[in-house]
Enzyme design. Structure first.
Site, PDB file in Angstrom:
ATOM      1  N   ASN A 125     -23.935  27.807  -9.641  1.00  0.00           N
ATOM      2  CA  ASN A 125     -23.019  28.961  -9.672  1.00  0.00           C
ATOM      3  C   ASN A 125     -23.089  29.594 -11.057  1.00  0.00           C
ATOM      4  O   ASN A 125     -23.867  29.166 -11.901  1.00  0.00           O
ATOM      5  CB  ASN A 125     -21.591  28.523  -9.306  1.00  0.00           C
TER       6      ASN A 125
ATOM      7  N   LYS B 103      -3.729  24.586  -4.398  1.00  0.00           N
ATOM      8  CA  LYS B 103      -4.664  23.585  -4.976  1.00  0.00           C
ATOM      9  C   LYS B 103      -3.921  22.569  -5.829  1.00  0.00           C
ATOM     10  O   LYS B 103      -4.248  21.381  -5.823  1.00  0.00           O
ATOM     11  CB  LYS B 103      -5.739  24.287  -5.832  1.00  0.00           C
TER      12      LYS B 103
HETATM   13  O1  PMT Z   1     -17.714  28.698 -17.483  1.00  0.00           O
HETATM   14  P1  PMT Z   1     -17.243  30.121 -17.708  1.00  0.00           P
HETATM   15  O2  PMT Z   1     -18.334  31.122 -17.482  1.00  0.00           O
HETATM   16  O3  PMT Z   1     -16.530  30.264 -19.024  1.00  0.00           O
HETATM   17  O4  PMT Z   1     -16.160  30.455 -16.581  1.00  0.00           O
HETATM   18  C1  PMT Z   1     -14.958  29.750 -16.563  1.00  0.00           C
HETATM   19  C2  PMT Z   1     -14.574  29.302 -15.131  1.00  0.00           C
HETATM   20  C3  PMT Z   1     -14.339  30.507 -14.271  1.00  0.00           C
HETATM   21  C4  PMT Z   1     -15.685  28.424 -14.527  1.00  0.00           C
HETATM   22  C5  PMT Z   1     -13.269  28.433 -15.301  1.00  0.00           C
HETATM   23  O5  PMT Z   1     -12.276  29.200 -15.928  1.00  0.00           O
HETATM   24  C6  PMT Z   1     -12.793  27.927 -13.965  1.00  0.00           C
HETATM   25  O6  PMT Z   1     -12.097  28.594 -13.207  1.00  0.00           O
HETATM   26  N1  PMT Z   1     -13.163  26.662 -13.615  1.00  0.00           N
HETATM   27  C7  PMT Z   1     -12.908  26.064 -12.305  1.00  0.00           C
HETATM   28  C8  PMT Z   1     -13.941  26.539 -11.336  1.00  0.00           C
HETATM   29  C9  PMT Z   1     -13.781  25.945  -9.938  1.00  0.00           C
HETATM   30  O7  PMT Z   1     -14.653  25.257  -9.482  1.00  0.00           O
HETATM   31  O8  PMT Z   1     -12.637  26.192  -9.372  1.00  0.00           O
HETATM   32  P2  PMT Z   1     -12.211  25.660  -7.875  1.00  0.00           P
HETATM   33  O9  PMT Z   1     -11.027  26.475  -7.562  1.00  0.00           O
HETATM   34  O10 PMT Z   1     -13.379  25.706  -6.959  1.00  0.00           O
HETATM   35  O11 PMT Z   1     -11.843  24.145  -8.123  1.00  0.00           O
HETATM   36  C10 PMT Z   1     -10.502  23.737  -8.415  1.00  0.00           C
HETATM   37  C11 PMT Z   1     -10.512  22.621  -9.416  1.00  0.00           C
HETATM   38  O12 PMT Z   1     -11.133  21.452  -8.862  1.00  0.00           O
HETATM   39  C12 PMT Z   1     -11.244  22.901 -10.720  1.00  0.00           C
HETATM   40  O13 PMT Z   1     -10.511  22.314 -11.756  1.00  0.00           O
HETATM   41  C13 PMT Z   1     -12.572  22.191 -10.531  1.00  0.00           C
HETATM   42  O14 PMT Z   1     -13.109  21.746 -11.796  1.00  0.00           O
HETATM   43  C14 PMT Z   1     -12.167  21.004  -9.687  1.00  0.00           C
HETATM   44  N2  PMT Z   1     -13.223  20.474  -8.799  1.00  0.00           N
HETATM   45  C15 PMT Z   1     -13.709  21.236  -7.779  1.00  0.00           C
HETATM   46  C16 PMT Z   1     -14.640  20.692  -6.912  1.00  0.00           C
HETATM   47  C17 PMT Z   1     -15.081  19.365  -7.130  1.00  0.00           C
HETATM   48  N3  PMT Z   1     -15.987  18.815  -6.343  1.00  0.00           N
HETATM   49  N4  PMT Z   1     -14.601  18.663  -8.165  1.00  0.00           N
HETATM   50  C18 PMT Z   1     -13.669  19.192  -8.998  1.00  0.00           C
HETATM   51  O15 PMT Z   1     -13.236  18.534  -9.952  1.00  0.00           O
END
Ligand code: PMT
Length: 409
Positions: A217, A345
């Site tokens: 991504n 979430k």
């Molecule tokens: O890296 P940059 O370009 O600076 O951009 C920053 C960002 C947009 C990546 C960052 O600010 C951000 O939003 N990170 C979380 C991205 C994400 O995967 O979000 P999600 O809504 O899909 O996941 C929710 C949470 O679960 C997140 O804390 C993620 O790290 C965690 N997760 C998700 C899936 C997984 N298999 N394991 C996880 O730990």
């Protein structure tokens, strides 16, 4: 300038040197005076006359010019400034700065200065990715120099990738931040997280399709790295578990480089126990089941990929019966209904806070310098204004420190 703020701008020889003129204009708008040193190579891209007209000052060119040295020698040039900025910083000048080579006015001034140095690298993508440049930049950061950019994008050489100099407005903002922080206090920042340990995930994950292809991504790691840097600056023992990024490892942070979600989970588990966990990584939700050992051949038959779910690192750590960090923070990357999806979430994964951000392409959140976040816990929603990712890192680290100071032990 009435503000009395003075920057010594060193312009080295890259095509991005033309942007230094816009930087000077922007700094003047912010009441920051600029004096320039132009390297020999830099003078192929921008002329001393135009810089002199813009700065209203003499432009310094030559270490061995009697006029330059008697009017303002290399020591005085640095003494007379509050901040030294190298923009653009070529691979060549970075290598000289790392090794202490002082063979012209710019590098001699850089070796002689005791002022804060800020660097805005600009070069071809492969020069940026070269191990020598990456090593140089890491060492310069470890010595306390602040690095702005570079950015990913189209390059003058026609290639695409990481290496474009950051836009002048972003460099000007970083310079203004420097003056703002310098004005706040001359004392060392309070190290309110000494004795605490933090684990931060950052960047994307790469999920193998076969030995040469992967699912990924757009995460650049900027947000996660900025949080790690800010927690370390407050004295926390900081472990950054990073997926593949173009970023240099932050100073004073133990960095574990990983590829996939499974590697990331294993590295986080190995780093536990900790007091603080911040999951800023954009972890792939799925991976390819049983990726083949050999490259999939293109033979007219479309391969079908079976996807299976990846482990959820945030949910795993949040729900640990033993060794759960006192504060677990997730991020929520959404493209609509940002706050309500993030609240769902928070409840589903069981973390303490969730930092919601809009990652729709028009926001530029992925890969950009800035972010707009909402910090949510079970009771409250804080809407933060648009801030640089560095500032978000610092604000979040300060909020974490306050929270930990106030929880009963
Ligand atoms: O890296 P940059 O370009 O600076 O951009 C920053 C960002 C947009 C990546 C960052 O600010 C951000 O939003 N990170 C979380 C991205 C994400 O995967 O979000 P999600 O809504 O899909 O996941 C929710 C949470 O679960 C997140 O804390 C993620 O790290 C965690 N997760 C998700 C899936 C997984 N298999 N394991 C996880 O730990």
């Amino acid at each position: 300038m009435e503000s009395g703020k003075r920057v010594l701008l060193i312009i080295s020889g890259g095509i991005a040197a033309y942007k230094s003129q816009e930087l000077i204009r922007d700094l003047h708008r912010r009441e920051i005076a600029v004096r320039c040193i132009l390297t020999d190579a830099g003078s192929y891209f921008v002329t001393p006359f135009s810089l002199a007209a813009l700065t209203g000052d003499k432009v310094y060119l030559d270490l061995f010019s009697l006029t330059d040295e008697s009017e303002m020698g290399h020591i005085e040039l640095s003494r007379d400034a509050d901040l030294v900025v190298v923009a653009p910083a070529t691979a060549n000048i970075l290598a000289k700065m790392r090794t202490g080579i002082a063979d012209d006015l710019a590098t001699t001034t850089l070796l002689a200065t005791d002022k804060q140095v800020m660097i805005a690298p600009a070069m071809n993508v492969r020069m940026w990715q070269h191990a020598a440049t990456q090593e140089n930049i890491t060492i310069l950061q470890e010595r306390g120099m602040q690095v702005i950019g570079p950015e990913e994008g189209e390059m003058a050489c026609g290639e695409y990738g990481m290496g474009r100099m950051s836009e002048p407005v972003l460099i000007a903002e970083a310079i203004e931040n420097f003056f703002r922080n310098a004005g706040q206090t001359s004392e060392e920042p309070q190290k309110s997280l000494i004795g605490k340990k933090a684990i931060i995930t950052s960047g994307p994950t790469h999920e193998a399709i076969d030995p040469v292809r992967y699912l990924a991504n757009h995460s650049s790691g900027r947000q996660g790295h900025a949080i790690a840097k800010a927690l370390a600056a407050l004295g926390a023992e900081t472990v950054l578990v990073s997926g593949p990024t173009q970023l240099a490892d932050p100073a004073n942070v133990a960095v574990k480089h990983v590829q996939s979600a499974e590697d990331m989970l294993a590295a986080c588990e190995a780093a536990l126990p900790a007091d603080i966990m911040v999951c800023a990584a954009a972890v792939a939700d799925w991976r390819v089941a049983n990726p083949p050992q050999e490259k999939i051949k293109k033979n007219g038959v479309m391969p079908s990929l079976e996807l299976i779910e990846n482990p959820d690192i945030l949910a795993n750590v949040s729900q640990l019966a033993k060794n759960r960090p006192a504060l677990v923070i997730g991020f929520a990357a959404e493209t609509k209904d940002v706050v309500s999806y993030a609240q769902a979430k928070l409840a589903k994964k069981g973390c303490d806070w969730i930092v919601a951000n809009d990652v729709s392409p028009e926001t530029g959140t992925f890969g950009g310098e800035n972010n707009t976040v909402h910090v949510i816990d079970a009771e409250t929603i804080e809407d933060w204004p648009i801030l640089s990712k560095e500032d978000i890192g610092q604000k979040l680290a300060a909020r974490i420190a306050t929270y930990l100071e106030n929880i009963p032990t």
